[in-house]
Design a protein around this motif. Structure first.
Motif, PDB file in Angstrom:
ATOM      1  N   SER A   1      -1.229  13.802  -5.776  1.00 39.94           N
ATOM      2  CA  SER A   1      -0.429  12.581  -5.722  1.00 39.94           C
ATOM      3  C   SER A   1      -0.732  11.847  -4.419  1.00 39.94           C
ATOM      4  N   HIS A   2      -0.035  10.743  -4.196  1.00 47.03           N
ATOM      5  CA  HIS A   2      -0.332   9.937  -3.018  1.00 47.03           C
ATOM      6  C   HIS A   2      -0.098  10.685  -1.708  1.00 47.03           C
ATOM      7  N   ASP A   3       0.682  11.748  -1.772  1.00 48.68           N
ATOM      8  CA  ASP A   3       1.002  12.466  -0.530  1.00 48.68           C
ATOM      9  C   ASP A   3      -0.002  13.572  -0.215  1.00 48.68           C
ATOM     10  N   PHE A   4      -1.016  13.754  -1.066  1.00 49.95           N
ATOM     11  CA  PHE A   4      -2.072  14.755  -0.836  1.00 49.95           C
ATOM     12  C   PHE A   4      -1.569  16.208  -0.846  1.00 49.95           C
TER      13      PHE A   4
ATOM     14  N   ASN B   1       6.786  14.174  -5.557  1.00 50.73           N
ATOM     15  CA  ASN B   1       5.471  13.550  -5.656  1.00 50.73           C
ATOM     16  C   ASN B   1       4.981  13.440  -7.100  1.00 50.73           C
TER      17      ASN B   1
ATOM     18  N   LYS C   1      -3.214   8.021 -11.584  1.00 53.08           N
ATOM     19  CA  LYS C   1      -3.245   8.924 -10.436  1.00 53.08           C
ATOM     20  C   LYS C   1      -4.428   9.895 -10.422  1.00 53.08           C
TER      21      LYS C   1
ATOM     22  N   LEU D   1      -5.038   6.792  -5.652  1.00 51.51           N
ATOM     23  CA  LEU D   1      -5.385   5.670  -4.779  1.00 51.51           C
ATOM     24  C   LEU D   1      -4.124   4.974  -4.270  1.00 51.51           C
ATOM     25  N   HIS D   2      -4.193   4.517  -3.038  1.00 45.99           N
ATOM     26  CA  HIS D   2      -2.984   3.979  -2.397  1.00 45.99           C
ATOM     27  C   HIS D   2      -2.790   2.487  -2.600  1.00 45.99           C
TER      28      HIS D   2
ATOM     29  N   LYS E   1       0.868  -1.176   0.000  1.00 40.32           N
ATOM     30  CA  LYS E   1       0.000   0.000   0.000  1.00 40.32           C
ATOM     31  C   LYS E   1       0.901   1.220   0.000  1.00 40.32           C
ATOM     32  N   ILE E   2       0.652   2.098  -0.912  1.00 34.98           N
ATOM     33  CA  ILE E   2       1.535   3.265  -1.054  1.00 34.98           C
ATOM     34  C   ILE E   2       1.369   4.181   0.153  1.00 34.98           C
ATOM     35  N   TRP E   3       2.498   4.639   0.687  1.00 34.08           N
ATOM     36  CA  TRP E   3       2.446   5.546   1.830  1.00 34.08           C
ATOM     37  C   TRP E   3       1.691   6.816   1.435  1.00 34.08           C
ATOM     38  N   HIS E   4       0.940   7.365   2.400  1.00 36.42           N
ATOM     39  CA  HIS E   4       0.180   8.569   2.047  1.00 36.42           C
ATOM     40  C   HIS E   4       0.791   9.850   2.606  1.00 36.42           C
ATOM     41  N   ASP E   5       2.031   9.742   3.041  1.00 37.51           N
ATOM     42  CA  ASP E   5       2.738  10.987   3.361  1.00 37.51           C
ATOM     43  C   ASP E   5       3.848  11.197   2.328  1.00 37.51           C
ATOM     44  N   ARG E   6       4.726  12.109   2.609  1.00 41.68           N
ATOM     45  CA  ARG E   6       5.709  12.508   1.610  1.00 41.68           C
ATOM     46  C   ARG E   6       6.735  11.407   1.369  1.00 41.68           C
ATOM     47  N   GLN E   7       7.067  11.208   0.099  1.00 43.07           N
ATOM     48  CA  GLN E   7       8.044  10.179  -0.262  1.00 43.07           C
ATOM     49  C   GLN E   7       9.452  10.778  -0.264  1.00 43.07           C
TER      50      GLN E   7
END
Lengths: 674, 674, 674
Positions: free
Chosen positions: B371-374, A522, B367, B358-359, A503-509
């Protein structure tokens, strides 16, 4: 690094031998020819179940006995393999479900490894033949070990029973079905369920998290099967007899569909070597590589570095090629070179598949040392020459230790994830792994290849992460601590992107590592007409935004020019590198050299591929340097050390001119007194 | 052209939103960010059946309510989608036949759109959730419409039950089984039958006529399903709430198998948009296109021209991309340009799929705006800029009318026929459609894209037929009358070749039109080293023999040189062109310009791709000219009209220099007083 | 070479005719047009079972009668075909197992040749329709023969019943199951069994020996089926009526999947023409070839040489193309040229598939002489011209005899073996066969194409073995004797490598022929950057070690340079050549010319492709030389003989200039008096 099973100061040199398949009686003649070739060990019995048990419960070990007897007469050791990977037809007739169901349908009878390794009927008869065979042979003095099964994997088994086992496994892994829904994001496209029994067959799933979970489960089936076999064997085997498995690698074919050609390519998808290693007392492996102009040594080095690193022990090469199908017929010198390449990676022995070329069946063209005519041929003569050298240097070069300061970190879970979310249609996980491994190899920067499950990182100064896509939080904090304490890390694009459930992290990569890498991003895209340091970027590009990190390279492009391609950050006492795109191998080499320098690591020599240097320490702690010329051209180098070529006894002073003929080997024992 | 649902003088700007899939509570924050970006509408609920009905009959709309409440708070409108295209696992457990049988076998649980849309169990529970959801939400003031299902098609359903339905359908269509045998030529290879019940499963047929008949039947299943849903929704919805569907196009993938990448390519094979339009009160569509250097606007224009032409009304773009998988990350300016391109085609609004990335699940890399990080990212910032413009010009540019004098005539039946009898292994029907459409598009010759079922041809001066292979007699006489009355037609090879049963006419080709085209032919071949006007002919060449028509171009070849490649015939008050082979696009453009001139049509401007001009009339009848620069180079042109750029308020005189920056847009309201 | 069925001194010229499929009543008109075109024979009824028996046991031969009546009226002969290769739907409804099971699953209804030819229900109804049809038509004077079934093969049938038949067949073939285990090497991978009933389904086998055995069995099923049909037909047919079959060749497609395009490529895998020939009294065949620039005549020559050689008799070309799909539209002259090419190979007649182009169904684009519009077209006009020539020269050119001194030896068993163990992923058996056949053809060295089962080799001076992989000992000794007695043999790589069970010989290769060839080898590899006589070697190279033989060519390569590529050995009174690698065609031609010279054979003329010369003797023993120009360029040659061009009546003296226009034909009757 040490190992109880290294043949008491000598190197194993051997071949698989199938007396059962011979078209005529050749046993004595074969033993003679082996003996003359310096072969000291044969591997027998695996795959011959229908001969050993022609009818249910009716055992016949006359072939096994004949061979062990003859081997004894000629002073050869024997590894006995359990025949469980090729089921007899009567077993399938007793229970058709012995044949596995896979996503492609029910398997047919014919191939090996077509069975459901969890099927109770299969287990019942497998247990019978294992007990009978091992108890029958364990007392023989020249039986030095047992191989359990062969190249074991889960073989893509699925279906109703497997689903039930999977649901049970999930129950143990998760506290509630709500936790499963959440962890694996099952809400997506109406996939959430209300009980463990409601969990659907994952073979149809479009949820990568669920699919990868199933892959973890299936790899555990293969592991459990090996442990089960091992526990049975241990009830009969002697303490001095080892238990091994020939762990093989992801296979990459280059031939016609249905043909078996190909080579050992990379991390194995269908069993986790790290987890399954607990089933054996001696790590074993199969390594097949290109030869002729395409022989580079990289398959031998990669396979060895991975298998050795699992337990930091010497390992046995249970299968490698002599000649095989039309693509593999070694040039003069290459067979010898390959054998020493295995030893240089830490192998305690090299065995060929197989002694003679089979006269029918699928592997008729996957030949042996002998061709179909059983005559001595150039391959046999070179095996003989190699056998003589291995015998002569066996004592000096057994129990070699390797202590690398660099580790390449791989992951079965990342591999499965990349199958679902490939970086490109032309690339799989192992392509990225080899992109980096090969760059190191050609620089003569030796490395261990470790799994991300490995807890002991302290022995290393530089950790490299090729597309380490999905990891537990624990690994993330492991990375942080490693850098903080002075280590250097080098991560490729797509690393640390998702959690262990894919599951992709939902904070900063990169997740929880933006301060360590001093960078975040991002957005990413396919690079089209984008260059980095003047060279083309390929397949994937992350638009890196430094936050403290130094920009080591940027993208050249009208719209992406403001983003970094490569960053380097000082963090704690260490350094963290991040490469957002795929660059050509020589450019990657430059980056890796810089990162290695951060870690205080310099290549042992200035030599570069095709001149390869592999290093080890012998039992007495002396440095052993294996120098290989992987080319058809004679090469002359300045000897990098004072030392003696163990093969010729010739002494070299540092800087002295040293000749490496085409496909040549020098084994230099360093003289540290000077 | 008018439409009740154009948001009362503003443009819809929105995104799909899946609160159910969020890995954390973001609802308020998301609404805030949307509001700030000028988003005024969200689309929710479709695909979330298992969340809304976790167990049979147990409804839970708490997520739906939460989102509508929050939207209300932030002044956002909501489109509620029925979740029927992704079935929960319990439904499959209740009745395994909910999963459709297809020619490839029984579908597995996992993907969406895997069900048999005619299955009674499926219909029972689908009706339940539709009634519950629509009755639950129809009263909410900010719910402006409903979407029934999602990208509905027949999904290749077949099998015993479907065969029964097909036999019933055939009974209604034909007076006797003898008529079926004759119309479909079933005698061929022993295929004739003696009763409707004896009609075999068409999935194995080698009779193209029978196969195409089955395709017509299956498209009707998808249409009937939408009408059924619509009728249920209407029992609850308010008169001011629209009912829509996101009609999508044939998809063309360019990535790894199993990956979802690709783009909206052409006429949809698995539902007929023309027939199914009766299920909705507002036409909706999904349009995905290339971006970066490959953004040309042609997918947006083609999709819009087709969907708008079905009812000559404005339509809603329910899905379009923000960023998506690695291939789609728009250059600065492109997102804004795409939005205005939709409006220029007659869209009453543009919605993105989707708000956030989506994660996990299949679409993790397809996408969202975020992005995933909102975090706000360049894509979000450009959405915001675009939202502001749309808001500002919404009143001026809503309810745009387009009145094209050219129509491209397409046909679902011809598409199916070309699947059976392709022009080349490299070509499908939509390749030919786009070959002609793209040529027009790049010439700035705007056209409607109409189905051959369309009865009203009087509004057009030029009709173009790309490979209109199989048609009813009625269409043939329609063509005749059209030309007779002064219209111009331009037909490609293989047009008018077969009847509506895909049976080739047995008189002279083109059937009953040899006088209209002044030409006939009865041989054709693959062109090898054949040129036409010095340019290479490709794939197919008919050996045209003029009978009154003017030869506009001939084949250059030793043996085919006596035949015409392009003919033009004066017939009645009009002209009929026929092109017997595939020529390069620029050569086709020359031919089309000449044919247009016959119809009295000149391009509005001298501009050519990458400078694209799309024209419309606003509510007051003023001409609106959208000028697009589909390139990375700044362009300067002489303004073709007097007018005001609505985006900047700047006035331009005809001939005055006008700058179009890279990927730029100018919206010129023509000043007709001058 | 002689034949009872050569139409009493004339040549058959005809077409297949399907009155049942006509979209309108054309019977009289068609007969008229055929008559005018010189057509004297039509083939009817095959494939129309559902029309002739619309319900079980309800026969309706009205279409058959109508056509025979009309043919009689116009003086046309009729070949009646049994319709058994396309089953009606009611038969499948009576017994679903009429549809064959194959390795790809159960066949669907729709295609022809989808049935299990051993199924009892199928046989019951097939017998019924054969008896009814043949008894109904045998008395008609203009019915000159019967065709049994159509392009009969085993169609990949497998499954439980077939397995039972196979086990029975094996019981008759082997004395004990132990013998089976040994002969086929079933011990491999646990495949040995203890009873015939235990023999597993071979469709899943990985044992090539077992797989090839199953192929032999399946080919025997097709043979048995034809003999069964023939025996029924013989109960009704008159002595002057022939029984034939259109034996077809391995098909090679070049188009879209599912399309039928392609050409007659080589030896047929799914029936053995040699064995099955006993079912017929007149050998028949289908030959489809390239045309336009790709027309070389080689498919016509190869097919004819093979079919003629089976019985050393004239044969009937039952199907050949007029125009067909887009690739096949002959240039002016080519249709005539093809017809004469068939006659030059020994055909007693040429028939087209088919008269008119079908208006629907799979073969709509596999056209006829007439296009879909039934109008006279250039193809029809050339058929007419050809018909006139054939009529005029029918008496002079019927019953031609060919006596070739070279034979190319082929084998169904080697073909199956090469499917299992291909020389390369790009090559199949027939590629190798054609590599050699084409070289001979282009040299104008005519040959027979005989099966290795053929016992009579004495008529030949040169035998050529392309990849004759697996042979019985008998063939080996046949080769020895042939050379001993003065014959010359030329063998390619991989010949004589395995026994008739596809088990590789375990003594020195080539098995038991090392003295005959004066050479042995036991290693081979893929040639990479290897040349032979300066030209690139491809795909396969055996490292030949002469033992008495002369090295005619060696490999140029750093490591393989000491091995021979081509050897020539004097043995007994003859010579044996062996070529270990694949060389370019022109280089092969040089080698073949030398080998032919050893056999005392020189090409009849200096002409080389595209000028092709095919020779025969007429009824009176005069030499007939067919000269063909297979090119678009006019050619002028020195006439090689004194003689008369039968087509023009023009006399030529040897050496006199003779014009061969593009795609031209000269038929020179040699004047031996001069």
């Amino acid at each position: 690094m040490s190992n109880a099973h290294d043949m008491k100061g000598s190197l194993i040199f051997g071949a698989a031998y199938y007396e059962e398949y011979l078209p005529c009686d050749r046993l004595e003649k074969d033993m003679q020819m082996m003996k003359e070739a310096g072969i000291n060990t044969i591997r027998i019995a695996e795959s011959t179940w229908s001969v050993e048990e022609p009818r249910p419960g009716e055992y016949d070990f006359s072939h096994v006995d004949r061979v062990i007897d003859a081997a004894e007469k000629y002073g050869l050791n024997v590894i006995v393999g359990t025949p469980t990977y090729a089921v007899p037809h009567w077993l399938v007739q007793l229970d058709p479900d012995v044949l596995a169901e896979t996503a492609q349908g029910k398997n047919r009878f014919g191939p090996r490894q077509n069975m459901d390794i969890t099927n109770p009927t299969y287990r019942h008869y497998a247990e019978g033949i294992i007990r009978a065979l091992v108890s029958h042979t364990a007392g023989r003095p020249n039986v030095i070990g047992f191989q359990i099964d062969n190249e074991t994997k889960h073989y893509g088994v699925c279906g109703k029973r497997i689903l039930g086992l999977f649901q049970e496994w999930m129950k143990k892994r998760y506290s509630s079905i709500e936790q499963v829904n959440k962890a694996l994001g099952l809400n997506y496209w109406s996939g959430s369920v209300t009980s463990f029994e409601d969990l659907p067959d994952p073979t149809g799933t479009i949820n990568g998290s669920y699919a990868c979970e199933f892959e973890i489960f299936r790899r555990s089936l293969a592991e459990e099967f090996l442990v089960w076999q091992s526990d049975i064997v241990k009830q009969y085997s002697r303490p001095d007899q080892f238990i091994t498995q020939n762990f093989d690698f992801q296979w990459k074919s280059f031939g016609a569909p249905g043909q078996q050609d190909g080579y050992s390519f990379g991390v194995q998808p269908d069993i986790c070597h790290y987890d399954a290693s607990r089933a054996v007392t001696l790590m074993g492996t199969d390594i097949y590589c290109f030869d002729q102009d395409a022989l580079t040594g990289r398959e031998i080095a990669f396979g060895g570095d991975l298998i050795r690193s699992v337990r930091q022990e010497n390992y046995l090469v249970l299968e490698s090629q002599a000649q095989a199908f039309k693509d593999w017929l070694p040039y003069p010198g290459q067979l010898r070179q390959m054998a020493w390449s295995h030893v240089a990676s830490g192998a305690c022995g090299v065995m060929y598949w197989n002694w003679y070329s089979l006269h029918n069946g699928l592997e008729s063209y996957w030949k042996g040392i002998l061709s179909h005519d059983f005559e001595p041929n150039p391959t046999y003569l070179e095996v003989k020459e190699t056998g003589e050298e291995l015998r002569r240097l066996g004592s000096a070069l057994s129990c070699l230790r390797k202590e690398n300061r660099i580790a390449l970190v791989v992951s079965s879970e990342a591999l499965s994830a990349m199958d679902r979310f490939p970086t490109d249609k032309e690339l799989c996980y192992n392509d990225i792994v080899h992109w980096i491994y090969d760059a190191l190899y050609k620089l003569n920067l030796e490395c261990d290849v470790i799994f991300d499950k490995e807890k002991d990182w302290d022995r290393y100064d530089l950790l490299i992460f090729p597309e380490l896509y999905c990891v537990r939080e624990e690994v993330i904090s492991h990375v942080r601590t490693f850098v903080e304490n002075g280590g250097t890390v080098f991560a490729s694009f797509r690393s640390f992107f998702a959690d262990e459930h894919c599951k992709i992290w939902h904070d900063r990569q990169p997740h929880d590592l933006t301060d360590v890498f001093g960078m975040t991003y991002n957005q990413y895209t396919r690079p089209v007409n984008v260059t980095v340091d003047g060279r083309e970027a390929s397949y994937w590009m992350e638009l890196l935004k430094p936050e403290g990190a130094e920009t080591k390279a940027s993208y050249q492009h009208k719209y992406w020019g403001s983003y970094a391609a490569l960053t380097r950050n000082a963090f704690g006492k260490g350094h963290a590198w991040y490469l957002g795109t795929m660059v050509p191998e020589d450019q990657l080499q430059e980056y890796l050299l810089e990162a290695a320098a951060d870690a205080g690591i310099l290549p042992e020599t200035d030599l570069r591929y095709p001149l390869i240097c592999r290093n080890a320490a012998d039992k007495d702690g002396s440095s052993i340097h294996f120098l290989f010329n992987y080319s058809s051209e004679d090469q002359s180098i300045a000897c990098p050390w004072n030392g003696e070529d163990l093969l010729t006894g010739k002494q070299f002073a540092k800087g002295q001119s040293l000749s490496l003929p085409d496909w040549g080997v020098v084994i230099l024992k360093e003289n540290t007194d000077d």
